[in-house]
Design a protein around this motif. Structure first.
Motif, PDB file in Angstrom:
ATOM      1  N   UNK A   3       0.862  -1.172   0.000  1.00  0.00           N
ATOM      2  CA  UNK A   3       0.000   0.000   0.000  1.00  0.00           C
ATOM      3  C   UNK A   3       0.901   1.226   0.000  1.00  0.00           C
ATOM      4  N   UNK A   4       0.710   2.086  -0.984  1.00  0.00           N
ATOM      5  CA  UNK A   4       1.614   3.194  -1.225  1.00  0.00           C
ATOM      6  C   UNK A   4       0.844   4.466  -1.513  1.00  0.00           C
ATOM      7  N   UNK A   5       1.580   5.572  -1.629  1.00  0.00           N
ATOM      8  CA  UNK A   5       1.006   6.853  -2.044  1.00  0.00           C
ATOM      9  C   UNK A   5       2.094   7.652  -2.740  1.00  0.00           C
ATOM     10  N   UNK A   6       1.713   8.382  -3.780  1.00  0.00           N
ATOM     11  CA  UNK A   6       2.676   9.187  -4.531  1.00  0.00           C
ATOM     12  C   UNK A   6       3.388  10.213  -3.655  1.00  0.00           C
ATOM     13  N   UNK A   7       2.712  10.721  -2.651  1.00  0.00           N
ATOM     14  CA  UNK A   7       3.259  11.766  -1.802  1.00  0.00           C
ATOM     15  C   UNK A   7       4.152  11.238  -0.680  1.00  0.00           C
ATOM     16  N   UNK A   8       4.350   9.928  -0.617  1.00  0.00           N
ATOM     17  CA  UNK A   8       5.073   9.305   0.504  1.00  0.00           C
ATOM     18  C   UNK A   8       6.467   8.837   0.073  1.00  0.00           C
ATOM     19  N   UNK A   9       7.526   9.593   0.395  1.00  0.00           N
ATOM     20  CA  UNK A   9       8.890   9.185   0.011  1.00  0.00           C
ATOM     21  C   UNK A   9       9.284   7.782   0.497  1.00  0.00           C
ATOM     22  N   UNK A  10       8.949   7.368   1.737  1.00  0.00           N
ATOM     23  CA  UNK A  10       9.314   6.009   2.149  1.00  0.00           C
ATOM     24  C   UNK A  10       8.661   4.926   1.277  1.00  0.00           C
ATOM     25  N   UNK A  11       7.425   5.181   0.825  1.00  0.00           N
ATOM     26  CA  UNK A  11       6.757   4.230  -0.065  1.00  0.00           C
ATOM     27  C   UNK A  11       7.497   4.122  -1.392  1.00  0.00           C
ATOM     28  N   UNK A  12       7.911   5.272  -1.924  1.00  0.00           N
ATOM     29  CA  UNK A  12       8.656   5.278  -3.188  1.00  0.00           C
ATOM     30  C   UNK A  12       9.988   4.556  -3.017  1.00  0.00           C
ATOM     31  N   UNK A  13      10.630   4.766  -1.884  1.00  0.00           N
ATOM     32  CA  UNK A  13      11.897   4.096  -1.581  1.00  0.00           C
ATOM     33  C   UNK A  13      11.717   2.574  -1.581  1.00  0.00           C
ATOM     34  N   UNK A  14      10.611   2.102  -1.021  1.00  0.00           N
ATOM     35  CA  UNK A  14      10.376   0.663  -0.892  1.00  0.00           C
ATOM     36  C   UNK A  14       9.897   0.012  -2.186  1.00  0.00           C
ATOM     37  N   UNK A  15       9.469   0.800  -3.161  1.00  0.00           N
ATOM     38  CA  UNK A  15       8.928   0.238  -4.406  1.00  0.00           C
ATOM     39  C   UNK A  15       9.948  -0.642  -5.126  1.00  0.00           C
ATOM     40  N   UNK A  16      11.191  -0.189  -5.249  1.00  0.00           N
ATOM     41  CA  UNK A  16      12.225  -0.986  -5.906  1.00  0.00           C
ATOM     42  C   UNK A  16      12.539  -2.250  -5.134  1.00  0.00           C
ATOM     43  N   UNK A  17      12.551  -2.146  -3.828  1.00  0.00           N
ATOM     44  CA  UNK A  17      12.805  -3.321  -2.987  1.00  0.00           C
ATOM     45  C   UNK A  17      11.676  -4.341  -3.139  1.00  0.00           C
ATOM     46  N   UNK A  18      10.442  -3.854  -3.164  1.00  0.00           N
ATOM     47  CA  UNK A  18       9.277  -4.724  -3.337  1.00  0.00           C
ATOM     48  C   UNK A  18       9.347  -5.423  -4.693  1.00  0.00           C
ATOM     49  N   UNK A  19       9.769  -4.679  -5.717  1.00  0.00           N
ATOM     50  CA  UNK A  19       9.952  -5.263  -7.055  1.00  0.00           C
ATOM     51  C   UNK A  19      10.990  -6.386  -7.008  1.00  0.00           C
ATOM     52  N   UNK A  20      12.100  -6.167  -6.326  1.00  0.00           N
ATOM     53  CA  UNK A  20      13.135  -7.208  -6.209  1.00  0.00           C
ATOM     54  C   UNK A  20      12.605  -8.445  -5.498  1.00  0.00           C
ATOM     55  N   UNK A  21      11.788  -8.243  -4.468  1.00  0.00           N
ATOM     56  CA  UNK A  21      11.178  -9.387  -3.782  1.00  0.00           C
ATOM     57  C   UNK A  21      10.294 -10.181  -4.734  1.00  0.00           C
ATOM     58  N   UNK A  22       9.588  -9.471  -5.617  1.00  0.00           N
ATOM     59  CA  UNK A  22       8.710 -10.165  -6.563  1.00  0.00           C
ATOM     60  C   UNK A  22       9.510 -11.071  -7.497  1.00  0.00           C
ATOM     61  N   UNK A  23      10.732 -10.699  -7.782  1.00  0.00           N
ATOM     62  CA  UNK A  23      11.601 -11.529  -8.627  1.00  0.00           C
ATOM     63  C   UNK A  23      12.163 -12.708  -7.848  1.00  0.00           C
ATOM     64  N   UNK A  24      12.392 -12.524  -6.566  1.00  0.00           N
ATOM     65  CA  UNK A  24      12.928 -13.599  -5.715  1.00  0.00           C
ATOM     66  C   UNK A  24      11.880 -14.660  -5.392  1.00  0.00           C
ATOM     67  N   UNK A  25      10.615 -14.263  -5.358  1.00  0.00           N
ATOM     68  CA  UNK A  25       9.537 -15.174  -4.955  1.00  0.00           C
ATOM     69  C   UNK A  25       8.462 -15.237  -6.047  1.00  0.00           C
ATOM     70  N   UNK A  26       8.743 -15.956  -7.127  1.00  0.00           N
ATOM     71  CA  UNK A  26       7.806 -15.989  -8.262  1.00  0.00           C
ATOM     72  C   UNK A  26       6.486 -16.708  -7.958  1.00  0.00           C
ATOM     73  N   UNK A  27       6.424 -17.457  -6.868  1.00  0.00           N
ATOM     74  CA  UNK A  27       5.184 -18.169  -6.529  1.00  0.00           C
ATOM     75  C   UNK A  27       4.204 -17.291  -5.751  1.00  0.00           C
ATOM     76  N   UNK A  28       4.624 -16.072  -5.429  1.00  0.00           N
ATOM     77  CA  UNK A  28       3.762 -15.130  -4.714  1.00  0.00           C
ATOM     78  C   UNK A  28       3.324 -14.047  -5.691  1.00  0.00           C
ATOM     79  N   UNK A  29       2.045 -13.687  -5.643  1.00  0.00           N
ATOM     80  CA  UNK A  29       1.519 -12.600  -6.456  1.00  0.00           C
ATOM     81  C   UNK A  29       1.765 -11.289  -5.714  1.00  0.00           C
ATOM     82  N   UNK A  30       2.462 -10.361  -6.344  1.00  0.00           N
ATOM     83  CA  UNK A  30       2.790  -9.071  -5.733  1.00  0.00           C
ATOM     84  C   UNK A  30       1.887  -7.988  -6.310  1.00  0.00           C
TER      85      UNK A  30
END
Length: 128
Positions: A39-66
């Motif tokens: 759960x994110x928001x355009x106005x939230x810098x910490x959310x934007x920071x975590x977006x790339x990390x969340x993307x990397x997790x999606x690549x590490x765990x292909x059996x989970x829907x992100x």
């Protein structure tokens, strides 16, 4: 915007409406697919920071829907899932919230997603 628009051709699926949330979760449940939600928001810098990390997790765990939910665009889902701060991450199985992580803590998110993936694998093996 399509109900299941991919975010910059990634493995993270953007949810753009309450209806698409219900459809996506219903399909995931029918296919016994675990779900991780950012759960994110355009106005939230910490959310934007975590977006790339969340993307990397999606690549590490292909059996989970992100999934990615912008709380300003999909307010009904934010309210339904009782999300009050950004970023918030939910880990769900069979339509039920198994874990909730609030805040931009990459190490904690990594640890909890790894434990969630292990729990899901174990329950799948137990069913077999």
């Amino acid at each position: 915007m399509d109900a299941q628009q991919q975010v910059t051709s990634s493995r993270v699926l953007a949810v753009d409406s309450d209806k698409s949330w219900e459809i996506i979760l219903g399909r995931a449940q029918a296919q016994d697919c675990p779900v991780a939600v950012h759960f994110t928001a355009d106005w939230c810098p910490p959310s934007k920071y975590m977006a790339g990390f969340f993307e990397n997790l999606s690549l590490q765990y292909p059996d989970i829907l992100f999934l990615l939910v912008d709380v300003d665009e999909v307010k009904g889902v934010k309210d339904k899932m009782d999300v009050k701060a950004m970023p918030t991450f939910l880990l769900m199985k069979d339509g039920v919230q198994e874990d909730k992580i609030v805040g931009a803590n990459a190490d904690e998110l990594q640890k909890r997603v790894a434990a969630f993936a292990q729990m899901v694998r174990q329950s799948t093996e137990d069913k077999a």
